[in-house]
Structure formats: structure tokens, C-alpha cells
Scaffold this motif. Structure first.
Motif, mmCIF file in Angstrom:
data_model
loop_
_atom_site.group_PDB
_atom_site.id
_atom_site.type_symbol
_atom_site.label_atom_id
_atom_site.label_comp_id
_atom_site.label_asym_id
_atom_site.label_seq_id
_atom_site.Cartn_x
_atom_site.Cartn_y
_atom_site.Cartn_z
ATOM 1 N N ASN A 1 0.810 -1.219 0.000
ATOM 2 C CA ASN A 1 0.000 0.000 0.000
ATOM 3 C C ASN A 1 0.845 1.271 0.000
ATOM 4 O O ASN A 1 0.310 2.375 0.041
ATOM 5 C CB ASN A 1 -0.942 0.006 1.208
ATOM 6 N N VAL B 1 -4.177 2.912 0.452
ATOM 7 C CA VAL B 1 -3.079 2.877 -0.521
ATOM 8 C C VAL B 1 -2.657 4.311 -0.842
ATOM 9 O O VAL B 1 -3.496 5.185 -1.073
ATOM 10 C CB VAL B 1 -3.530 2.158 -1.807
ATOM 11 N N SER C 1 -0.680 3.432 -5.885
ATOM 12 C CA SER C 1 -1.791 3.232 -6.826
ATOM 13 C C SER C 1 -1.366 3.471 -8.264
ATOM 14 O O SER C 1 -1.827 2.783 -9.181
ATOM 15 C CB SER C 1 -2.963 4.154 -6.475
ATOM 16 N N ARG C 2 -0.494 4.450 -8.474
ATOM 17 C CA ARG C 2 -0.015 4.706 -9.836
ATOM 18 C C ARG C 2 0.795 3.520 -10.366
ATOM 19 O O ARG C 2 0.809 3.270 -11.567
ATOM 20 C CB ARG C 2 0.831 5.982 -9.874
ATOM 21 N N LYS D 1 -2.062 0.225 -9.834
ATOM 22 C CA LYS D 1 -3.426 0.593 -10.265
ATOM 23 C C LYS D 1 -4.509 0.113 -9.299
ATOM 24 O O LYS D 1 -5.690 0.123 -9.658
ATOM 25 C CB LYS D 1 -3.749 0.066 -11.676
ATOM 26 N N LEU D 2 -4.135 -0.281 -8.093
ATOM 27 C CA LEU D 2 -5.126 -0.651 -7.083
ATOM 28 C C LEU D 2 -5.369 0.534 -6.159
ATOM 29 O O LEU D 2 -4.423 1.113 -5.627
ATOM 30 C CB LEU D 2 -4.626 -1.852 -6.270
ATOM 31 N N THR D 3 -6.633 0.893 -5.977
ATOM 32 C CA THR D 3 -6.990 2.036 -5.140
ATOM 33 C C THR D 3 -7.703 1.560 -3.873
ATOM 34 O O THR D 3 -8.099 0.390 -3.753
ATOM 35 C CB THR D 3 -7.916 3.000 -5.898
ATOM 36 N N HIS D 4 -7.897 2.490 -2.967
ATOM 37 C CA HIS D 4 -8.637 2.177 -1.741
ATOM 38 C C HIS D 4 -10.034 1.677 -2.086
ATOM 39 O O HIS D 4 -10.542 0.719 -1.462
ATOM 40 C CB HIS D 4 -8.703 3.414 -0.853
ATOM 41 N N ASP E 1 -10.963 0.075 -4.764
ATOM 42 C CA ASP E 1 -10.863 -1.279 -5.311
ATOM 43 C C ASP E 1 -10.793 -2.322 -4.205
ATOM 44 O O ASP E 1 -11.240 -3.472 -4.385
ATOM 45 C CB ASP E 1 -9.614 -1.421 -6.184
#
Length: 200
Positions: A17, A53, A58-59, A62-65, A67
């Protein structure tokens, strides 16, 4: 290389994260069987971290909070991960990072050994200008058309690392020779240096 001589081996990748130290947001564990990745028995877990995250992380993956907010916390998947990894060698690119994260999240767990494809690639392709995973994918001409997800997701990176390991292994006659080149000093599986004979 005779792959039937290899011990049980899982190629792993962990995504975090962005915290220090990182909390796990994704883990993949991909078995190698008979010289090929066995996606039918692979394990993959998405995890809701206790801390959101970071934008930088995330960049990358590509996983965000958002998601991850409906995913289970680490405590809910920890024993499944431990069960899959128990008794196996692990392999990762820059493996000491994944090893540290996994041992911190799995108290009492220790792999049988640790293969590092970064270390192995540096020993095998000494003249290569770069040894990061992207550069080695291109250098080795790996076919990732069957890889799941995308680069920097745990499942993709584990699959790519598995193909890289199999490609590099062709340069070594035995498992022992591979281990000598690929296991970082001080990590499980490192060969003991030969002792000088003494009178006693």
C-alpha cells in the motif's frame, strides 16, 4: 536442466500500500511443475490494508482504496497464504523485498529457500545494461500473452518471473548450480561455503 530434480517451488509477488513498512494489498503464489507455470493451482489474494493505498503505490499497481474496500483484511487470508507457502522454496525478482514482507506478515513462517531472479540474471547476463524485470522480459523475449492482469499486479509479475526463471535456468546444468548463483547470502537455501580442511 532436469526440472524433475527441483524441489517444490512457488514464484511469489507481493504488492503493498506504499506505507513504511508496507501493508499487503495483493499476494500471488504460482507453482512451477515440470518446467512450466501451473496456473491451475496458483493462489492469488486481494487484501484490504489497514491504511489506505498511497497515490504513488496506486499509480504503480493501479489498485486504489475503493478497489480494495470490499476485500478481506490480511487476518482473514493469512492462514491460506501460509498453508500454500509452507514447506516450499519461493522465487521472486529482487526476492529479499518479498521475503521481508512475507516473513513480517506470517510470523513463524520461513521458506525452505529463496531464489532471486534479479541476482540470477546479474550472474547470467553480466553484460546486460539493466536487470529490472521489464528489461529482462525484453532481453529474454518472454511471451507474456497468457499472463493474467497487467504489469505490477502480483499475478502478472509472478507469471513473468516464473518464465524468466525458467529461461535463466537453461544456463545451469543442475539445481545446485542454480542455487549457488541465485540465493542471496544470508537467506534460506544459501549453500554453505566449503570449509578449509584443518588438523582437527
Amino acid at each position: 536442466m532436469k526440472y524433475e530434480t527441483w524441489p517444490r517451488l512457488l514464484v511469489v509477488d507481493v504488492e503493498g500500500n506504499g506505507a513504511t513498512p508496507p501493508d499487503v494489498v495483493e499476494v500471488a503464489a504460482l507453482p512451477l511443475r515440470n518446467g512450466a507455470p501451473d496456473t491451475s493451482t496458483a493462489g492469488a489474494w486481494l487484501v484490504r490494508p489497514p491504511v489506505p493505498v498511497t497515490p504513488f503505490a496506486s499509480r504503480v499497481h493501479k489498485l486504489t482504496h475503493d478497489d480494495l474496500k470490499s476485500c478481506p483484511p490480511w487476518e482473514a487470508v493469512r492462514e491460506d497464504v501460509r498453508t500454500m507457502l509452507n514447506g516450499a522454496w519461493i522465487c521472486a525478482h529482487n526476492a529479499s523485498v518479498d521475503y521481508r514482507v512475507l516473513t513480517r506478515h506470517l510470523p513463524g513462517w520461513e521458506p525452505t529457500g529463496v531464489i532471486d531472479t534479479l541476482r540470477l540474471a546479474r550472474a547470467t547476463y553480466k553484460a546486460a545494461p539493466k536487470h529490472n524485470l521489464d528489461a529482462l522480459i525484453q532481453h529474454a523475449g518472454l511471451d507474456l500473452s497468457q499472463a493474467p492482469a497487467h504489469r505490477h499486479r502480483a499475478t502478472f509479475d509472478a507469471y513473468a518471473t516464473a518464465l524468466l526463471l525458467l529461461h535463466l535456468a537453461q544456463h545451469y546444468a543442475t539445481w545446485e548450480a542454480l542455487v549457488h548463483a541465485a540465493v542471496p547470502p544470508g537467506l534460506p537455501g544459501a549453500l554453505e561455503p566449503e570449509q578449509e580442511p584443518t588438523l582437527w
